[in-house]
Enzyme design. Structure first.
Site, PDB file in Angstrom:
ATOM      1  N   LYS A 154      35.118  12.492 -26.165  1.00 38.23           N
ATOM      2  CA  LYS A 154      35.271  12.271 -24.718  1.00 38.23           C
ATOM      3  C   LYS A 154      34.895  10.843 -24.349  1.00 38.23           C
ATOM      4  O   LYS A 154      35.385  10.305 -23.375  1.00 38.23           O
ATOM      5  CB  LYS A 154      34.517  13.307 -23.898  1.00 38.23           C
ATOM      6  CG  LYS A 154      33.049  13.362 -24.165  1.00 38.23           C
ATOM      7  CD  LYS A 154      32.453  14.510 -23.393  1.00 38.23           C
ATOM      8  CE  LYS A 154      31.053  14.809 -23.885  1.00 38.23           C
ATOM      9  NZ  LYS A 154      30.959  15.103 -25.337  1.00 38.23           N
TER      10      LYS A 154
ATOM     11  N   LYS B  70      38.437   8.802 -33.808  1.00 35.46           N
ATOM     12  CA  LYS B  70      37.870  10.152 -33.740  1.00 35.46           C
ATOM     13  C   LYS B  70      38.048  10.700 -32.323  1.00 35.46           C
ATOM     14  O   LYS B  70      37.777   9.990 -31.354  1.00 35.46           O
ATOM     15  CB  LYS B  70      36.386  10.064 -34.104  1.00 35.46           C
ATOM     16  CG  LYS B  70      35.627  11.346 -33.899  1.00 35.46           C
ATOM     17  CD  LYS B  70      34.133  11.128 -34.065  1.00 35.46           C
ATOM     18  CE  LYS B  70      33.372  12.379 -33.736  1.00 35.46           C
ATOM     19  NZ  LYS B  70      32.598  12.480 -32.567  1.00 35.46           N
TER      20      LYS B  70
ATOM     21  N   LYS C 139      25.094   5.923 -28.563  1.00 40.27           N
ATOM     22  CA  LYS C 139      25.164   6.392 -27.178  1.00 40.27           C
ATOM     23  C   LYS C 139      24.853   5.280 -26.191  1.00 40.27           C
ATOM     24  O   LYS C 139      25.455   5.211 -25.118  1.00 40.27           O
ATOM     25  CB  LYS C 139      24.242   7.587 -26.974  1.00 40.27           C
ATOM     26  CG  LYS C 139      24.824   8.790 -27.665  1.00 40.27           C
ATOM     27  CD  LYS C 139      24.147  10.074 -27.345  1.00 40.27           C
ATOM     28  CE  LYS C 139      25.015  11.206 -27.916  1.00 40.27           C
ATOM     29  NZ  LYS C 139      24.341  12.489 -27.908  1.00 40.27           N
TER      30      LYS C 139
HETATM   31  P1  ADP Z   1      32.196  14.042 -28.118  1.00 40.16           P
HETATM   32  O1  ADP Z   1      32.411  13.095 -29.283  1.00 40.16           O
HETATM   33  O2  ADP Z   1      33.477  14.354 -27.422  1.00 40.16           O
HETATM   34  O3  ADP Z   1      31.111  13.568 -27.190  1.00 40.16           O
HETATM   35  P2  ADP Z   1      30.208  15.845 -29.063  1.00 40.16           P
HETATM   36  O4  ADP Z   1      29.487  14.698 -29.685  1.00 40.16           O
HETATM   37  O5  ADP Z   1      29.630  16.505 -27.863  1.00 40.16           O
HETATM   38  O6  ADP Z   1      31.711  15.397 -28.766  1.00 40.16           O
HETATM   39  O7  ADP Z   1      30.432  16.920 -30.215  1.00 40.16           O
HETATM   40  C1  ADP Z   1      30.088  18.287 -30.187  1.00 40.16           C
HETATM   41  C2  ADP Z   1      30.377  18.924 -31.530  1.00 40.16           C
HETATM   42  O8  ADP Z   1      31.758  18.808 -31.884  1.00 40.16           O
HETATM   43  C3  ADP Z   1      29.610  18.278 -32.690  1.00 40.16           C
HETATM   44  O9  ADP Z   1      29.246  19.271 -33.616  1.00 40.16           O
HETATM   45  C4  ADP Z   1      30.611  17.329 -33.283  1.00 40.16           C
HETATM   46  O10 ADP Z   1      30.351  17.056 -34.610  1.00 40.16           O
HETATM   47  C5  ADP Z   1      31.916  18.066 -33.096  1.00 40.16           C
HETATM   48  N1  ADP Z   1      33.014  17.100 -32.890  1.00 40.16           N
HETATM   49  C6  ADP Z   1      33.209  16.310 -31.823  1.00 40.16           C
HETATM   50  N2  ADP Z   1      34.297  15.540 -31.953  1.00 40.16           N
HETATM   51  C7  ADP Z   1      34.819  15.846 -33.165  1.00 40.16           C
HETATM   52  C8  ADP Z   1      35.982  15.401 -33.901  1.00 40.16           C
HETATM   53  N3  ADP Z   1      36.814  14.490 -33.403  1.00 40.16           N
HETATM   54  N4  ADP Z   1      36.184  15.938 -35.100  1.00 40.16           N
HETATM   55  C9  ADP Z   1      35.365  16.868 -35.606  1.00 40.16           C
HETATM   56  N5  ADP Z   1      34.277  17.348 -34.970  1.00 40.16           N
HETATM   57  C10 ADP Z   1      33.997  16.847 -33.769  1.00 40.16           C
HETATM   58  N1  TRP Z   2      23.094  17.393 -30.850  1.00 40.41           N
HETATM   59  C1  TRP Z   2      24.197  18.318 -30.990  1.00 40.41           C
HETATM   60  C2  TRP Z   2      25.495  17.658 -30.517  1.00 40.41           C
HETATM   61  O1  TRP Z   2      25.472  16.742 -29.740  1.00 40.41           O
HETATM   62  C3  TRP Z   2      23.955  19.569 -30.191  1.00 40.41           C
HETATM   63  C4  TRP Z   2      22.754  20.292 -30.674  1.00 40.41           C
HETATM   64  C5  TRP Z   2      21.545  20.372 -30.035  1.00 40.41           C
HETATM   65  C6  TRP Z   2      22.623  21.032 -31.880  1.00 40.41           C
HETATM   66  N2  TRP Z   2      20.676  21.110 -30.741  1.00 40.41           N
HETATM   67  C7  TRP Z   2      21.292  21.526 -31.891  1.00 40.41           C
HETATM   68  C8  TRP Z   2      23.479  21.306 -32.937  1.00 40.41           C
HETATM   69  C9  TRP Z   2      20.820  22.277 -32.970  1.00 40.41           C
HETATM   70  C10 TRP Z   2      23.011  22.070 -34.004  1.00 40.41           C
HETATM   71  C11 TRP Z   2      21.679  22.547 -34.018  1.00 40.41           C
HETATM   72  O2  TRP Z   2      26.540  18.085 -30.922  1.00 40.41           O
END
Ligand code: ADP
Ligand code: TRP
Length: 322
Positions: free
Chosen positions: A195, A192, A110
């Site tokens: 966003k 992958k 991040k």
């Molecule tokens: P982003 O990568 O767009 O910031 P997040 O990290 O907020 O997405 O992901 C939220 C949820 O969606 C998580 O459980 C993550 O594992 C799943 N996820 C995000 N992108 C993908 C992807 N390309 N393929 C599978 N699962 C995904």
């Molecule tokens: N950290 C997770 C993500 O970015 C979101 C999340 C927060 C979560 N608390 C959780 C997922 C507890 C599962 C269980 O996608």
């Protein structure tokens, strides 16, 4: 069995979120007592504009309900409506070794993406552990990238039980459920879908924008008439998520046969995407008009979640000597 998962309201949900997290979570609501929440505390690590945060929370709530989350079956709530979770976070913080957090990839990832390295961002896995442990969760369905956080949670819970349990498992050790087949939904450029890479297809993209995006999917430059390899095509990978096995096979055969360009296959993908999400799109339009209902669902969910959280916290406070 208690199933729990959360999603950050940090932007419009995309196909990666849907197939990696939402769809499997929604299916699981029939298999146990599901608790799903919108992780707005977590989002404070990256969103510093209050109106943006509020807008996103509502947007995610509507998306989930439109996609089939059933409030009769699952407890659906806002993380911050259960402030007890932050108290548990502190208690767990005091037994979480620094080294455990220093090993987490997501913090480094991040920062590499440009999110400012706050203490909250570093301590984020402890809040996530508290989320999971406060509801006595047995099963946590998440995407691959969250696997390490579940391991951290298990470590923390074990440490807590060892230190304070007197032989009793005060905190439930959760199991992850990682959906491997779609664990990495590719984005428009093949990385992958995320966003942070600006390569997403939003779940409820308007039709014109959706078409534009599908047409942007990266392909190689094999000429129209030549055979193409379906195995490493992002078009086929995405098609597999929304088409039937027969339809996928037909596309694979057509790829190998040659004579059709990528534009043609992109059109087929576009049609399938629209067809697949049409019912959810309709439901979403309805919910957009019904703010009171959405708010009601979240309030109701919070009440139920809070009752469970308060019980766990009471047990924990007593165990640690508060
Ligand atoms: P982003 O990568 O767009 O910031 P997040 O990290 O907020 O997405 O992901 C939220 C949820 O969606 C998580 O459980 C993550 O594992 C799943 N996820 C995000 N992108 C993908 C992807 N390309 N393929 C599978 N699962 C995904
Ligand atoms: N950290 C997770 C993500 O970015 C979101 C999340 C927060 C979560 N608390 C959780 C997922 C507890 C599962 C269980 O996608």
């Amino acid at each position: 069995m208690r199933i729990l998962s959360g999603i950050q309201p940090s932007g419009r949900l995309h196909l990666g979120n849907y197939f990696g997290m939402m769809e499997p979570a929604i299916r699981l609501q029939d298999e146990g007592e599901a608790y799903y929440f919108i992780a707005d505390y977590h989002s404070l690590t990256s969103i510093h504009d209050p109106s943006e945060l509020r807008y996103n929370v509502r947007d995610v709530a509507i998306d989930f309900l439109a996609c089939g989350l059933d409030p009769q079956k699952a407890v659906f709530f806002r993380q911050s409506d259960v402030p007890e979770v932050t108290e548990l976070t502190w208690i767990l913080s005091c037994l979480t070794p620094m080294g455990l957090l220093e090993r987490c990839h997501s913090y480094k990832d991040k920062i590499a993406q440009g999110i400012s390295p706050s203490h909250g961002l570093f301590a984020y896995p402890v809040l996530m552990a508290a989320d999971i442990l406060i509801y006595n969760s047995d099963l946590v369905p998440v995407g691959k990238d969250q696997k390490q956080h579940i391991e951290v949670t298990r470590d923390i819970a074990q440490k807590f039980n060892d230190r304070y349990g007197e032989g009793e498992a005060l905190l439930t050790i959760p199991e992850p459920r990682i959906r491997e087949d779609s664990a990495a939904v590719p984005g428009l450029d093949g990385r992958k879908m995320s966003k942070s890479y600006d390569n997403t297809i939003a779940l409820f993209e308007d039709e014109k924008a959706l078409k534009k995006k599908v047409m942007r999917i990266t392909t190689d430059s094999t000429p129209v008439e030549d055979p193409k390899n379906p195995d490493d095509s992002y078009i086929v990978m995405l098609y597999k998520l929304v088409a039937t096995p027969n339809e996928v096979e037909e596309m694979e055969i057509a790829f190998r046969r040659g004579g059709q360009g990528y534009g043609h296959f992109k059109k087929l993908l576009l049609e399938k995407l629209l067809e697949y999400f049409a019912p959810m799109r309709a439901k979403r339009a309805e919910l957009e008009q019904n703010n009171a209902y959405v708010e009601d669902v979240l309030q109701n969910g919070a009440e139920q979640a809070r009752a469970v959280a308060q019980k766990t916290l009471l047990r924990v406070r007593k165990a640690v000597g508060l």
